[in-house]
Write a protein that holds these residues in place. Structure first.
Motif, PDB file in Angstrom:
ATOM      1  N   VAL A  16      -8.034  17.609  -3.193  1.00 16.19           N
ATOM      2  CA  VAL A  16      -7.764  16.187  -2.979  1.00 16.19           C
ATOM      3  C   VAL A  16      -8.253  15.800  -1.588  1.00 16.19           C
ATOM      4  CG1 VAL A  16      -5.401  16.590  -2.159  1.00 16.19           C
ATOM      5  CG2 VAL A  16      -6.016  14.347  -3.069  1.00 16.19           C
ATOM      6  N   VAL A  17      -8.884  14.623  -1.503  1.00 17.04           N
ATOM      7  CA  VAL A  17      -9.425  14.147  -0.235  1.00 17.04           C
ATOM      8  C   VAL A  17      -9.085  12.669  -0.072  1.00 17.04           C
ATOM      9  CG1 VAL A  17     -11.554  13.747   1.085  1.00 17.04           C
ATOM     10  CG2 VAL A  17     -11.339  15.795  -0.319  1.00 17.04           C
ATOM     11  N   ASN A  18      -8.671  12.290   1.118  1.00 16.55           N
ATOM     12  CA  ASN A  18      -8.443  10.884   1.443  1.00 16.55           C
ATOM     13  C   ASN A  18      -9.800  10.300   1.823  1.00 16.55           C
ATOM     14  OD1 ASN A  18      -7.941   8.559   3.285  1.00 16.55           O
ATOM     15  ND2 ASN A  18      -5.850   9.003   2.693  1.00 16.55           N
ATOM     16  N   VAL A  19     -10.312   9.346   1.033  1.00 13.88           N
ATOM     17  CA  VAL A  19     -11.649   8.798   1.277  1.00 13.88           C
ATOM     18  C   VAL A  19     -11.625   7.440   1.966  1.00 13.88           C
ATOM     19  CG1 VAL A  19     -12.770  10.090  -0.564  1.00 13.88           C
ATOM     20  CG2 VAL A  19     -11.812   7.830  -1.051  1.00 13.88           C
ATOM     21  N   ALA A  20     -10.471   6.791   2.013  1.00 12.29           N
ATOM     22  CA  ALA A  20     -10.361   5.510   2.712  1.00 12.29           C
ATOM     23  C   ALA A  20      -8.940   5.365   3.220  1.00 12.29           C
ATOM     24  CB  ALA A  20     -10.692   4.365   1.774  1.00 12.29           C
ATOM     25  N   SER A  21      -8.834   4.983   4.499  1.00 10.52           N
ATOM     26  CA  SER A  21      -7.525   4.809   5.097  1.00 10.52           C
ATOM     27  C   SER A  21      -7.608   3.751   6.180  1.00 10.52           C
ATOM     28  CB  SER A  21      -7.032   6.128   5.689  1.00 10.52           C
ATOM     29  OG  SER A  21      -5.763   5.942   6.266  1.00 10.52           O
ATOM     30  N   LEU A  22      -6.699   2.795   6.132  1.00  8.87           N
ATOM     31  CA  LEU A  22      -6.668   1.749   7.153  1.00  8.87           C
ATOM     32  C   LEU A  22      -5.964   2.239   8.410  1.00  8.87           C
ATOM     33  CD1 LEU A  22      -5.813  -1.271   4.856  1.00  8.87           C
ATOM     34  CD2 LEU A  22      -8.040  -0.580   5.738  1.00  8.87           C
ATOM     35  N   HIS A  23      -4.922   2.961   8.264  1.00  6.98           N
ATOM     36  CA  HIS A  23      -4.106   3.546   9.351  1.00  6.98           C
ATOM     37  C   HIS A  23      -4.010   2.677  10.593  1.00  6.98           C
ATOM     38  CE1 HIS A  23      -2.933   7.207   7.420  1.00  6.98           C
ATOM     39  NE2 HIS A  23      -4.180   7.389   7.022  1.00  6.98           N
ATOM     40  N   LYS A  24      -3.745   1.399  10.395  1.00  8.97           N
ATOM     41  CA  LYS A  24      -3.493   0.517  11.533  1.00  8.97           C
ATOM     42  C   LYS A  24      -2.075   0.705  12.047  1.00  8.97           C
ATOM     43  CE  LYS A  24      -6.977  -2.792  10.264  1.00  8.97           C
ATOM     44  NZ  LYS A  24      -7.323  -4.136   9.945  1.00  8.97           N
ATOM     45  N   ASN A  25      -1.250   1.302  11.235  1.00 13.66           N
ATOM     46  CA  ASN A  25       0.112   1.676  11.629  1.00 13.66           C
ATOM     47  C   ASN A  25       0.448   2.949  10.865  1.00 13.66           C
ATOM     48  OD1 ASN A  25       0.748   0.858   9.000  1.00 13.66           O
ATOM     49  ND2 ASN A  25       1.260  -1.205   9.656  1.00 13.66           N
ATOM     50  N   SER A  26       1.698   3.286  10.754  1.00 15.17           N
ATOM     51  CA  SER A  26       2.065   4.544  10.089  1.00 15.17           C
ATOM     52  C   SER A  26       2.050   4.435   8.564  1.00 15.17           C
ATOM     53  CB  SER A  26       3.436   5.004  10.567  1.00 15.17           C
ATOM     54  OG  SER A  26       4.415   4.027  10.218  1.00 15.17           O
ATOM     55  N   SER A  27       1.794   3.262   8.019  1.00 10.66           N
ATOM     56  CA  SER A  27       1.792   3.050   6.574  1.00 10.66           C
ATOM     57  C   SER A  27       0.585   3.703   5.914  1.00 10.66           C
ATOM     58  CB  SER A  27       1.772   1.550   6.284  1.00 10.66           C
ATOM     59  OG  SER A  27       1.612   1.313   4.906  1.00 10.66           O
ATOM     60  N   THR A  28       0.776   4.123   4.677  1.00 10.55           N
ATOM     61  CA  THR A  28      -0.349   4.621   3.876  1.00 10.55           C
ATOM     62  C   THR A  28      -0.864   3.540   2.930  1.00 10.55           C
ATOM     63  OG1 THR A  28       1.117   5.493   2.165  1.00 10.55           O
ATOM     64  CG2 THR A  28       0.478   7.008   3.952  1.00 10.55           C
ATOM     65  N   PHE A  29      -0.285   2.342   2.985  1.00 12.32           N
ATOM     66  CA  PHE A  29      -0.709   1.243   2.124  1.00 12.32           C
ATOM     67  C   PHE A  29      -2.216   1.014   2.277  1.00 12.32           C
ATOM     68  CE2 PHE A  29      -1.395  -3.387   1.450  1.00 12.32           C
ATOM     69  CZ  PHE A  29      -1.085  -3.422   0.102  1.00 12.32           C
ATOM     70  N   GLY A  30      -2.934   1.008   1.157  1.00  9.73           N
ATOM     71  CA  GLY A  30      -4.374   0.809   1.162  1.00  9.73           C
ATOM     72  C   GLY A  30      -5.183   2.089   1.119  1.00  9.73           C
ATOM     73  N   ASP A  31      -4.544   3.231   1.308  1.00  9.60           N
ATOM     74  CA  ASP A  31      -5.272   4.504   1.262  1.00  9.60           C
ATOM     75  C   ASP A  31      -5.802   4.780  -0.147  1.00  9.60           C
ATOM     76  OD1 ASP A  31      -4.570   4.824   3.889  1.00  9.60           O
ATOM     77  OD2 ASP A  31      -3.548   6.739   3.617  1.00  9.60           O
ATOM     78  N   VAL A  32      -6.930   5.471  -0.213  1.00  6.96           N
ATOM     79  CA  VAL A  32      -7.536   5.895  -1.478  1.00  6.96           C
ATOM     80  C   VAL A  32      -7.766   7.401  -1.404  1.00  6.96           C
ATOM     81  CG1 VAL A  32      -9.518   5.680  -3.031  1.00  6.96           C
ATOM     82  CG2 VAL A  32      -8.718   3.677  -1.740  1.00  6.96           C
ATOM     83  N   ASN A  33      -7.257   8.120  -2.385  1.00  2.00           N
ATOM     84  CA  ASN A  33      -7.479   9.562  -2.507  1.00  2.00           C
ATOM     85  C   ASN A  33      -8.235   9.837  -3.795  1.00  2.00           C
ATOM     86  OD1 ASN A  33      -5.906   9.887  -0.235  1.00  2.00           O
ATOM     87  ND2 ASN A  33      -4.088  10.507  -1.347  1.00  2.00           N
TER      88      ASN A  33
END
Length: 170
Positions: free
Chosen positions: A46-63
């Protein structure tokens, strides 16, 4: 839920290590284990291919993932196929997300060479139910649902047990 309402028939087959059974008329049940190796470790699946990480949230991440499907919970149990797909972190409160998974069976008896396509919400705690929206090969036109729950977790891997219940178009 729907499975609880079904009266289970005595017909049950063990298909080369994976369980397959007929439930009611035409309802097929598959049972197997999904083995995932975390990103950042050797042989990650599994790989995280997109992450906003503007804060500690994972909202918006794509794996994206390409995980082993095995006949049992042991990581050296017989490989029956692959679970390939993606997970989107779509919940603002981080309580879950959306998954789209193709289950490709390579060594699963009569279902070898066939696939099942699934889509739905996965929660971060407790069991999850998602839709089976199609299939190919011997599983063409599959419709039903799958239930999954986390069986075990370490710092580098997880094992999830899957039970799929579906019918095929006639």
């Amino acid at each position: 839920m729907a499975a609880a309402r079904c009266s289970f028939l005595a017909l049950s087959l063990v298909l080369i290590g994976g369980a397959v059974s007929a439930v009611d008329e035409g309802l097929i049940h598959l049972h197997f284990y999904f083995h995932e190796v975390d990103a950042g470790t050797p042989n990650a699946t599994v790989v995280n291919v997109a992450s906003l990480h503007k804060n500690s949230s994972t909202f918006g991440d794509v794996n994206v993932f390409d995980n082993a499907l095995r006949a049992g919970p042991d990581p050296v149990s017989r490989l029956i196929g692959r679970a390939q797909g993606f997970a989107l972190h779509t919940s603002l409160d981080e309580s879950g997300g959306l998954t789209a998974i193709t289950f490709a069976f390579d060594d699963y008896g009569g279902y070898s060479g066939s696939t099942l396509a699934t889509l739905g919400h996965i929660g971060v705690s407790g069991p999850s139910e998602r839709s089976i929206v199609g299939g190919t090969g011997k599983l063409r036109f599959a419709r039903g649902y799958m239930a999954s729950r986390l069986l075990s977790s370490t710092d580098t891997s997880i094992v999830v047990v899957f039970d799929m219940y579906f019918t095929l178009a006639r």
